[in-house]
Design an enzyme around this catalytic site. Structure first.
Site, PDB file in Angstrom:
ATOM      1  N   LYS A 144      -4.479  -0.429  59.400  1.00 20.59           N
ATOM      2  CA  LYS A 144      -4.299   1.008  59.226  1.00 20.59           C
ATOM      3  C   LYS A 144      -2.840   1.299  58.896  1.00 20.59           C
ATOM      4  CE  LYS A 144      -5.216   5.453  61.523  1.00 20.59           C
ATOM      5  NZ  LYS A 144      -5.695   6.110  62.764  1.00 20.59           N
ATOM      6  N   SER A 153      -9.057   9.704  62.266  1.00 18.03           N
ATOM      7  CA  SER A 153      -8.172   9.561  61.127  1.00 18.03           C
ATOM      8  C   SER A 153      -8.244   8.189  60.473  1.00 18.03           C
ATOM      9  CB  SER A 153      -6.728   9.817  61.593  1.00 18.03           C
ATOM     10  OG  SER A 153      -6.325   8.803  62.541  1.00 18.03           O
ATOM     11  N   SER A 173      -9.977   8.405  66.889  1.00 15.68           N
ATOM     12  CA  SER A 173      -9.783   7.985  65.497  1.00 15.68           C
ATOM     13  C   SER A 173     -10.226   6.571  65.174  1.00 15.68           C
ATOM     14  CB  SER A 173      -8.316   8.155  65.095  1.00 15.68           C
ATOM     15  OG  SER A 173      -7.973   9.512  65.061  1.00 15.68           O
TER      16      SER A 173
END
Length: 511
Positions: A79, A154, A178
């Site tokens: 990420k 997210s 997330s």
């Protein structure tokens, strides 16, 4: 589709260790997959140019007789909130476009040391602010089950990379859900460890008391294997717990036998009614409870009266901490710099830079957080929210005196359509209804695929929450449920996913 990319991370590690396949072959297969489908999905913001070199180095280490870990040679997606010294780190924001960190985040460094091969950086909501990965400055990521729908947020990029077979495992971060919520809507596994159980050093901070790094994968065992690598004390992180943790992979293997379900007390929150969930989500959850009960679990109704205030408390604590953390992006030290015409002051440059570099959602939350921390309002808003946080922690402590784990749907709905909630922040925020309490309490939570919703055919996940430091319990329970459902479905839920349009396009194309 290549057989290589359909293998789980544990299987790939075993075959690489046995010499049946090389890390270079595995890495190339995943790079080819990214080239084939990521133009359609936008899961990756950057593909690592040196991935094959890293894979080759692992093969050479093994050939020299070096003893390597169970995931050595396996590709990993990262990420973009985690800094890397060989790839850009943007946190999904224009204000950091092209930024190169001088060091690796601790979890990245540990992954590299264990022989994992970094494939690239995945898309995310800007500074991890969002529940849909629509708030990325570099365009939305699309759900491989239906590319008109969001992949959650997210960390939608990491979840999609795993769900679309672009990577077998990925790193994410979870501030209010997330990792778990994208897992729910993509048919994958997502684990939020106990706060402090995995280092946050090198994770670009959004809400420091809530952020937690964790694994995303296609199986519970794969998540556990990655957690074993990245977890443990880190002296660089002042919030890192000093504990010695058990091997989570052993817990997952133990859970897969199913014995853990006998006598397991599963708490169901009475304040969460079916009316708060999409009908197909509520139905799938009821079926999961029935399956657990049929294999020896006891379903216990519990009360958590303050959970209903969790979203409100979270959206005061989180913006307040975010406004403080994001103050560092001031045009002076690093990142974007916009200089207005004339003879601008430092304040003028800072204002112009932040106006151009931050997206609408980041601005909204920074303004909200700054207001909540301002003189005269601190006690009324931020201070009150922290008191509610304490009440939620007490609710969980009380619940765990009666049950072993708490179960709920991982999100209220399946994946909604891209653009459907972009102009309705409150509706977007409510998507974190069930995941937020674990972050407020610092407790571990896991989302495991539980089926397809009967009303739209999209993936649904069940979330389990355990007491602080009982991450191994979640791997046991998650693996037990997964084993039952794999038998029921004849394979992983992802085997039921429809083909992407680009899978029928031989032209591919590099990002």
């Amino acid at each position: 589709m290549s057989d290589i990319i359909r293998m789980h991370a544990a299987q790939l590690g075993e075959k690489i260790a046995a010499g049946e396949i090389s890390s270079v072959e595995v890495t190339q297969a995943h790079l080819d997959r990214i080239a084939q489908v990521d133009g359609e999905l936008n899961a990756f913001l950057h593909v690592n140019d040196s991935a094959l070199d890293a894979a080759r180095a692992v093969d050479e280490r093994r050939a020299s007789g070096e003893k390597l870990g169970p995931l050595a040679g396996v590709p990993l997606a990262i990420k973009d909130v985690l800094v890397t010294n060989d790839q850009p780190t943007t946190s999904g924001s224009r204000i950091l476009e092209g930024y190169m960190s001088p060091f690796d985040a601790t979890v990245v460094a540990r992954a590299r040391s264990a022989g994992l091969v970094a494939l690239g950086k995945t898309n995310m909501d800007e500074f991890a602010m969002g529940s849909s990965t629509e708030h990325s400055a570099f365009g939305p990521t699309k759900n491989p089950w239906d590319t008109t729908r969001v992949p959650g947020g997210s960390g939608g990029g990491s979840a999609v990379a795993v769900a679309a077979y672009e990577a077998p495992i990925a790193l994410g971060s979870d501030t209010g859900g997330s990792i778990r919520q994208p897992a729910h809507v993509t048919g994958t596994v997502g684990m939020k460890p106990t706060y402090g159980g995995v280092s946050r050093y090198g994770a670009i901070a959004m809400a420091s008391s809530l952020d937690q790094v964790g694994p995303a994968s296609r199986t519970v065992l794969d998540a556990a294997l990655l957690h074993d690598i990245i977890g443990g004390h880190d002296p660089h992180d002042s919030t890192s717990l000093p504990e010695t943790w058990p091997l989570f992979a052993d817990a997952a293997r133990e859970g897969a036998t199913g014995e853990v379900l006998r006598g397991l007390r599963v708490g169901v929150i009475k304040e969460l009614s079916d009316s708060q969930f999409q009908p197909g989500v509520a139905e799938s959850f009821r079926q999961t409870l029935e399956l657990l009960q049929a294999h020896g679990a006891e379903i216990v109704e519990i009360s958590t009266p303050h959970f209903e205030y969790g979203v409100a408390a979270y959206y005061l604590i989180h913006p307040a901490e975010a406004s403080s953390n994001l103050a560092k992006f001031d045009s002076v030290r690093f990142g974007l710099r916009v200089t207005p015409e004339g003879s601008p002051t430092v304040e003028d440059v800072m204002s112009a830079t932040r106006a151009a570099g931050f997206g609408p959602e980041v601005k909204r939350r920074v303004i909200l957080g700054t207001y909540a921390l301002s003189a005269g309002y601190y006690d009324a808003y931020y201070g009150s929210a922290q008191k509610v946080r304490t009440l939620i922690q007490r609710d969980l402590d009380q619940a765990f005196s009666a049950v072993d784990v708490i179960a709920s749907p991982a999100a209220p709905t399946t994946a909604f359509r891209i653009g459907e909630r972009i102009d309705d922040p409150l509706k977007m925020y409510l998507n974190d209804l069930t995941t937020i309490p674990a972050n407020l309490a610092g407790a571990p939570g896991i989302s495991v695929p539980s089926g397809l919703a009967s009303d739209d055919g999209l993936p649904v996940g069940v979330q389990f929450i355990a007491p602080v430091r009982e991450d191994a319990r979640l791997y046991r329970v998650g693996a037990a449920l997964e084993a039952l459902l794999v038998d029921q479905w004849g394979g992983l839920l992802l085997d039921k996913a429809p083909r992407l349009a680009s899978e029928n396009d031989d032209r591919g194309g590099n990002k």
